[in-house]
Design a protein around this motif. Structure first.
Motif, PDB file in Angstrom:
ATOM      1  N   LYS A   1       0.853  -1.196   0.000  1.00 28.31           N
ATOM      2  CA  LYS A   1       0.000   0.000   0.000  1.00 28.31           C
ATOM      3  C   LYS A   1       0.882   1.237   0.000  1.00 28.31           C
TER       4      LYS A   1
ATOM      5  N   VAL B   1      -6.402  -7.595   9.015  1.00 32.00           N
ATOM      6  CA  VAL B   1      -6.634  -7.629   7.566  1.00 32.00           C
ATOM      7  C   VAL B   1      -7.231  -8.975   7.168  1.00 32.00           C
TER       8      VAL B   1
ATOM      9  N   SER C   1     -10.236  -9.712   0.371  1.00 25.89           N
ATOM     10  CA  SER C   1     -11.482  -9.162  -0.162  1.00 25.89           C
ATOM     11  C   SER C   1     -11.279  -8.772  -1.618  1.00 25.89           C
TER      12      SER C   1
ATOM     13  N   THR D   1      -7.775  -8.121  -2.897  1.00 26.99           N
ATOM     14  CA  THR D   1      -7.034  -7.144  -2.094  1.00 26.99           C
ATOM     15  C   THR D   1      -7.027  -7.629  -0.641  1.00 26.99           C
TER      16      THR D   1
ATOM     17  N   GLU E   1      -7.901  -6.051   2.948  1.00 33.74           N
ATOM     18  CA  GLU E   1      -8.557  -4.877   3.520  1.00 33.74           C
ATOM     19  C   GLU E   1      -8.768  -5.076   5.010  1.00 33.74           C
TER      20      GLU E   1
ATOM     21  N   ARG F   1      -5.689  -0.809   2.994  1.00 31.71           N
ATOM     22  CA  ARG F   1      -6.015  -1.622   1.809  1.00 31.71           C
ATOM     23  C   ARG F   1      -4.723  -1.892   1.054  1.00 31.71           C
ATOM     24  N   TYR F   2      -4.412  -3.153   0.827  1.00 28.53           N
ATOM     25  CA  TYR F   2      -3.199  -3.573   0.136  1.00 28.53           C
ATOM     26  C   TYR F   2      -3.571  -4.201  -1.210  1.00 28.53           C
TER      27      TYR F   2
END
Length: 369
Positions: free
Chosen positions: A11, A67, A70, A73, A75, A88-89
């Motif tokens: 991120k 985390v 999702s 990603t 999230e 969020r990655y």
């Protein structure tokens, strides 16, 4: 662990990368290009409530991440200083990078020193008592006994103990250490009540970190009418990677004593007097001996006096405490402040104004009960 989490994730905020490995228990390596810290392991990693959780930084700056996968990603959110921030990655690779740790921090609050720990402690041995302040130190004593304690036969530890004698203090130390162990990377419950702390231990092999054990013991002592507070013991460096938390207690006899539930420990000096935390600092400075209680141990491991001397020489450089001592309170919570005792001459110019507002330089005012 959800296999979709495995890989390398990124991120933009702080240039943060996390590498998640297909191992049990879960393993993570992190990098922050903003700080120059690369491929380091979090303090602890665990799964909770459908999230992969990990914690980083020392206690003051602690960040607790949650985390989960999702839509390709990662999230979730992290919490720090009571504030929750979403994260969020995006995925960079299905294969995590297992590179070695390296650190090139861009800035520190205090200069790096090549002095030994005892040299640093002696250089900054004194305090500036002319810089007085109204620190405040309130103790909320008594209260209802949480039902969770009776699962561990709590009443058997305190029944028959004379509240006017010091024995009650050491019974409570025994209660905590008989049932709950120390795990330095084991984390700490988000809540700080007696019930919160014990419930967390029950979910983590009956373990918590030094802070959790100290808060629990101090709360039980106050519940029995004794003035007690958890004290964070910190080194010269800032930021730092390790500190320790113990209990400062006023015995019914009027003597002050340091209790370290991580080691089922209290100390006496060569004359047989109980050793308080400020007294321990003096003994370290003057290279005087101290002696542990016979049953001192770390999760069954024999107490090592020299190791403890070295460890506390590092961690009696600075101290921090709450101004309100009450079940569930830790740091800047409600009406409580979290104040730091700073030795005279310690370089504070690079600290934030917010942080400096909580500095105390008068040791007498800081330790007043």
């Amino acid at each position: 662990m959800d296999q979709r989490l495995i890989g390398k994730w990124y991120k933009d905020d702080m240039g943060e990368t996390i590498n998640i490995f297909d191992e049990e228990p879960p393993r993570i390596k992190m990098s922050f290009s903003s700080s120059g810290h690369y491929n380091f392991a979090p303090n602890c990693v665990y799964e909770k409530d459908g999230y992969l959780c990990y914690e980083i930084n020392d206690d003051y700056y602690r960040m607790v991440y949650h985390v989960r996968y999702s839509d390709n990603t990662l999230e979730g959110f992290y919490t720090q200083h009571g504030k929750t921030t979403p994260v969020r990655y995006v995925k960079l690779d299905d294969v995590p990078e297992d590179a070695p740790y390296r650190c090139a921090p861009t800035e520190r609050n205090v200069p790096v020193s090549d002095q030994t720990r005892i040299e640093l402690l002696r250089q900054y041995a004194g305090y500036d008592r002319d810089r007085t302040c109204a620190c405040g130190n309130e103790f909320v004593l008594g209260g209802e006994v949480p039902p969770i304690l009776e699962k561990y036969k709590y009443s058997q530890y305190i029944n028959g103990a004379d509240p006017a004698k010091d024995e009650i203090v050491f019974r409570l130390l025994g209660f905590v250490c008989d049932h709950f162990g120390h795990d330095g990377s084991g984390g700490l419950s988000s809540g700080r009540t007696i019930t919160d702390l014990i419930s967390y231990c029950e979910q983590n092999n009956q373990n918590t970190n030094c802070r959790g054990l100290a808060i629990l013991l101090a709360s039980l002592l106050r519940q029995n009418g004794l003035k007690a507070q958890h004290i964070t013991c910190m080194p010269y460096e800032d930021p730092f990677e390790d500190c320790h938390v113990v209990v400062d207690c006023l015995l019914p006899s009027g003597t002050r004593v340091m209790l370290d539930p991580s080691w089922r420990l209290y100390l006496k000096d060569k004359d047989g007097n109980y050793v308080s935390l400020p007294r321990l600092r003096e003994l370290l400075l003057t290279d005087e001996p101290f002696f542990e209680n016979p049953d001192a141990n770390h999760n069954g491991e024999k107490f090592d006096r020299q190791h403890y001397r070295d460890y506390m020489t590092k961690n009696t450089f600075r101290f921090a405490r709450c101004t309100l001592n009450k079940d569930g309170v830790d740091r800047n919570t409600g009406h409580s402040k979290y104040i730091e005792l700073i030795p005279e001459g310690y370089p504070t110019a690079n600290f934030s104004e917010h942080r400096k507002a909580d500095f105390v330089f008068d040791d007498i005012a800081f330790w007043k009960m």
